[in-house]
Design an enzyme around this catalytic site. Structure first.
Site, PDB file in Angstrom:
ATOM      1  N   GLY A 128       0.827  -1.205   0.000  1.00 54.43           N
ATOM      2  CA  GLY A 128       0.000   0.000   0.000  1.00 54.43           C
ATOM      3  C   GLY A 128       0.853   1.243   0.000  1.00 54.43           C
ATOM      4  O   GLY A 128       2.013   1.220  -0.429  1.00 54.43           O
ATOM      5  N   GLU A 147       5.629  -3.209   1.086  1.00 57.24           N
ATOM      6  CA  GLU A 147       5.717  -2.908  -0.353  1.00 57.24           C
ATOM      7  C   GLU A 147       4.933  -1.625  -0.564  1.00 57.24           C
ATOM      8  O   GLU A 147       3.708  -1.618  -0.450  1.00 57.24           O
ATOM      9  CB  GLU A 147       5.089  -4.032  -1.187  1.00 57.24           C
ATOM     10  CG  GLU A 147       5.571  -5.435  -0.876  1.00 57.24           C
ATOM     11  CD  GLU A 147       7.047  -5.627  -1.129  1.00 57.24           C
ATOM     12  OE1 GLU A 147       7.603  -4.958  -2.009  1.00 57.24           O
ATOM     13  OE2 GLU A 147       7.662  -6.449  -0.424  1.00 57.24           O
TER      14      GLU A 147
HETATM   15  N1  LIG Z   1       5.197  -1.756  -3.933  1.00 56.54           N
HETATM   16  C1  LIG Z   1       4.146  -2.495  -4.215  1.00 56.54           C
HETATM   17  O1  LIG Z   1       4.227  -3.701  -4.373  1.00 56.54           O
HETATM   18  C2  LIG Z   1       2.788  -1.874  -4.366  1.00 56.54           C
HETATM   19  C3  LIG Z   1       1.833  -2.557  -5.091  1.00 56.54           C
HETATM   20  C4  LIG Z   1       0.567  -2.007  -5.224  1.00 56.54           C
HETATM   21  C5  LIG Z   1       0.268  -0.802  -4.636  1.00 56.54           C
HETATM   22  N2  LIG Z   1       1.207  -0.142  -3.956  1.00 56.54           N
HETATM   23  C6  LIG Z   1       0.901   1.167  -3.373  1.00 56.54           C
HETATM   24  O2  LIG Z   1      -0.373   1.123  -2.758  1.00 56.54           O
HETATM   25  C7  LIG Z   1      -0.978   2.409  -2.785  1.00 56.54           C
HETATM   26  C8  LIG Z   1      -2.391   2.282  -3.297  1.00 56.54           C
HETATM   27  O3  LIG Z   1      -3.126   1.422  -2.508  1.00 56.54           O
HETATM   28  P1  LIG Z   1      -4.050   1.900  -1.306  1.00 56.54           P
HETATM   29  O4  LIG Z   1      -4.493   3.295  -1.520  1.00 56.54           O
HETATM   30  O5  LIG Z   1      -5.082   0.838  -1.131  1.00 56.54           O
HETATM   31  O6  LIG Z   1      -3.034   1.905  -0.082  1.00 56.54           O
HETATM   32  P2  LIG Z   1      -3.342   2.222   1.464  1.00 56.54           P
HETATM   33  O7  LIG Z   1      -2.030   2.393   2.107  1.00 56.54           O
HETATM   34  O8  LIG Z   1      -4.333   3.307   1.607  1.00 56.54           O
HETATM   35  O9  LIG Z   1      -4.062   0.892   2.008  1.00 56.54           O
HETATM   36  C9  LIG Z   1      -3.472  -0.384   1.895  1.00 56.54           C
HETATM   37  C10 LIG Z   1      -4.080  -1.293   2.956  1.00 56.54           C
HETATM   38  O10 LIG Z   1      -3.646  -0.900   4.259  1.00 56.54           O
HETATM   39  C11 LIG Z   1      -4.763  -0.631   5.100  1.00 56.54           C
HETATM   40  N3  LIG Z   1      -4.348   0.449   5.987  1.00 56.54           N
HETATM   41  C12 LIG Z   1      -4.349   1.774   5.748  1.00 56.54           C
HETATM   42  N4  LIG Z   1      -3.810   2.444   6.780  1.00 56.54           N
HETATM   43  C13 LIG Z   1      -3.443   1.508   7.700  1.00 56.54           C
HETATM   44  C14 LIG Z   1      -2.813   1.554   8.986  1.00 56.54           C
HETATM   45  N5  LIG Z   1      -2.438   2.701   9.532  1.00 56.54           N
HETATM   46  N6  LIG Z   1      -2.588   0.395   9.635  1.00 56.54           N
HETATM   47  C15 LIG Z   1      -2.925  -0.782   9.090  1.00 56.54           C
HETATM   48  N7  LIG Z   1      -3.543  -0.899   7.877  1.00 56.54           N
HETATM   49  C16 LIG Z   1      -3.783   0.233   7.191  1.00 56.54           C
HETATM   50  C17 LIG Z   1      -5.888  -0.310   4.146  1.00 56.54           C
HETATM   51  O11 LIG Z   1      -7.135  -0.519   4.754  1.00 56.54           O
HETATM   52  C18 LIG Z   1      -5.590  -1.251   2.995  1.00 56.54           C
HETATM   53  O12 LIG Z   1      -6.048  -2.549   3.259  1.00 56.54           O
HETATM   54  C19 LIG Z   1      -0.066   3.234  -3.666  1.00 56.54           C
HETATM   55  O13 LIG Z   1       0.760   4.012  -2.849  1.00 56.54           O
HETATM   56  C20 LIG Z   1       0.751   2.203  -4.410  1.00 56.54           C
HETATM   57  O14 LIG Z   1       1.988   2.672  -4.886  1.00 56.54           O
HETATM   58  C21 LIG Z   1       2.451  -0.652  -3.776  1.00 56.54           C
END
Ligand SMILES: NC(=O)c1ccc[n+]([C@@H]2O[C@H](COP(=O)([O-])OP(=O)(O)OC[C@H]3O[C@@H](n4cnc5c(N)ncnc54)[C@H](O)[C@@H]3O)[C@@H](O)[C@H]2O)c1
Ligand SMILES: O=CCC[C@H](NC(=O)CCC(=O)O)C(=O)O
Length: 478
Positions: A207, A230
């Site tokens: 994320g 990641e």
């Molecule tokens: N490097 C990689 O492999 C990769 C792959 C895909 C996406 N991404 C990244 O993901 C992001 C997009 O996805 P998103 O908006 O769903 O990400 P996000 O960080 O908003 O959420 C990801 C997950 O984490 C949870 N979450 C959010 N805050 C949290 C916390 N404080 N504690 C625990 N869990 C928490 C969310 O509910 C969700 O399930 C972009 O930044 C993208 O670059 C990275």
């Protein structure tokens, strides 16, 4: 106040797709803890066979699965199919990786006994998924974690829970016990509660950097728990001397705008040699103008669907306005072609004149263009970020590519290939704000099990060595 219900909406239509109460973290963790020992004690061959059955289950339901991903994320159907294919391919790759990265070794010595290296699972792993690849990326943690003998709790993104649920149903249909891989419906609050739970042995997160850092902080007082992060990128694509302008432009557009720019590996910054600027920019504009933005099931199929929701679309439009207000020049404008729905057209903004470019991940179809004169300046500009996920050089000589490869700080460095579309058969991860040196994909096996070194003999055998008298007392005591 935390939500009690999660509702998923189709980005392309605004229609409600799915809803459910949020899950109970204590109950889910409790079930996983009870289920884990039996799963860990199964022979490897049993777990691998179940993964292969899972792959077959997904294969059988490929169309249904792809349609769900397309509806829930807004991705074109053709692209959603590629995500399901990646889910299937992950199984054989992970089985191979498990053997090669965490297999068993034994070194026999007549004197010392046998030196064995084996691996053990951590226990119960929390997988936190993003919305942009709601099946493929969580699956990239789940399959290796299950093969290694862990129980898994998947908390999918609150924006794509239906896809998470479908994925887990395929594991269960294949015969993986229900409590060995469970769904936890919820948003960031449930994610936080899961991360903080004593019954969790590891967090496998994909994320944003913001959430990843918060998780890392939370886990800091538990050094024994595994944390794989990641995260995002602010990825550069550098164009140097190349006569192949059309190919270069196609690679740039593919890097920047596939999945409506919602890929962690998407190119965010095009760094181009001044003398090539006019030709490259003209071709990128021409190609960008031809991109079909449309709904996932449109015929002909679009290249790009909507972004995930209106909040994301508004933030992206505001980011474009911000860059322009700071001196950026719009080469193509971001438009919102369908009122009230999160479709946006790609923006290409020349930000060469900006004295400070915001080093944030703009997670959508925005490409910044920066003009430079010198190759070392291009490398310095590419590294001008706290992230370090992927980088590409388009053009250049083999010597220049060697120089680029050595100078670039990123986990993925490509030559004449896009910044995105990384292979599952290679390690996948970044440095800086992009990750914590626990790359996923082929190296996911590494963080799903811990190595145990054992020196082993069937009978006790010890020899009293130097420093002992005949009666067994140490010389120093005499
Ligand atoms: N490097 C990689 O492999 C990769 C792959 C895909 C996406 N991404 C990244 O993901 C992001 C997009 O996805 P998103 O908006 O769903 O990400 P996000 O960080 O908003 O959420 C990801 C997950 O984490 C949870 N979450 C959010 N805050 C949290 C916390 N404080 N504690 C625990 N869990 C928490 C969310 O509910 C969700 O399930 C972009 O930044 C993208 O670059 C990275
Ligand atoms: O959005 C981030 C992932 C993008 C994707 N990367 C992978 O699929 C990595 C391979 C794997 O995890 O199996 C890409 O590079 O486009």
């Amino acid at each position: 106040m935390s939500e009690t219900e999660i509702i998923s909406f189709e980005p392309a239509t605004g229609a409600e797709l799915w809803r459910s109460q949020v899950g109970n973290v204590d109950e889910v963790v409790g079930r996983a803890r009870l289920a884990w020992p039996k799963w860990a004690a199964e022979p490897n061959a049993v777990r691998m066979e179940l993964m292969r059955r899972f792959a077959n289950e997904v294969r059988k339901r490929l169309d249904e699965f792809a349609q769900l991903i397309a509806r829930e994320t807004g991705k074109p159907l053709w692209e959603s199919r590629t995500e399901v294919e990646a889910v299937i391919a992950k199984v054989e790759i992970s089985i191979r990786a498990h053997g090669e990265r965490t297999g068993q070794r034994r070194l026999d010595s007549a004197l010392q006994g046998s030196q064995a290296l084996r691996h053990k699972p951590h226990g119960v792993m929390a997988v936190l998924g993003p919305y942009n690849f709601p099946a493929h990326l969580p699956n990239g943690h789940i399959v290796p974690a299950l093969i290694a003998g862990n129980a898994v709790i998947l908390k999918p993104s609150e924006k794509t829970p239906a896809t998470g649920e479908f994925l887990l149903k395929c594991f269960h249909a294949a015969g993986v016990p229900a409590d060995v891989v469970q769904l936890l419906v919820g948003g960031p609050d449930e994610g936080k509660a899961l991360v903080a739970h004593d019954g969790i042995d590891g967090v496998l997160f994909t994320g944003s950097a913001q959430a990843g850092i918060a998780i890392n902080r939370k886990m800091a007082s538990n050094p024994g728990k595994i944390v794989a992060l990641e995260m995002g990128g602010n990825n550069p694509i550098v164009v140097w001397n190349t006569p192949k302008i059309t190919d270069a432009a196609a690679l740039i557009v593919q890097s920047a705008f596939t999945t409506a720019g919602q890929r962690c590996t998407a190119a965010r910054r095009l760094i181009v040699k001044s003398s090539m600027y006019d030709k490259i920019v003209a071709e990128v504009k021409r190609l960008t103008g031809r991109i079909i933005v449309g709904a996932p099931f449109d015929d002909p199929q679009p290249f790009m669907g909507p972004v995930i929701d209106m909040q994301a679309a508004v933030q992206l439009a505001e980011s474009v306005v911000y860059l322009i207000s700071k001196g950026g020049k719009a080469l193509t404008h971001m438009k919102q072609p369908f009122e009230g729905l999160p479709f946006v057209t790609p923006a290409v903004i020349d930000t060469t004149a900006l004295s400070e470019r915001p080093d944030v991940e703009l997670f959508g179809p925005i490409l910044q263009v920066i003009k430079v004169d010198d190759f070392d300046e291009a490398i310095a500009e590419a590294n001008n970020t706290r992230f370090g996920l992927s980088a590409s050089l388009i053009g250049g000589t083999p010597e220049e590519y060697d120089h680029f490869w050595a100078g670039i700080r990123a986990g993925i460095v490509n030559w004449n290939r896009p910044t995105n579309g990384a292979s599952s058969a290679a390690p996948f991860g970044g440095i800086g704000l992009s990750g914590n040196h626990r790359p996923a994909a082929y190296y996911a096996a590494d963080y799903c099990a811990y190595p145990v070194a054992s020196t082993e003999m069937e009978q006790p055998r010890a020899s009293v060595g130097v420093g002992f008298r005949e009666d067994g007392k140490a010389k120093s005591e005499a």
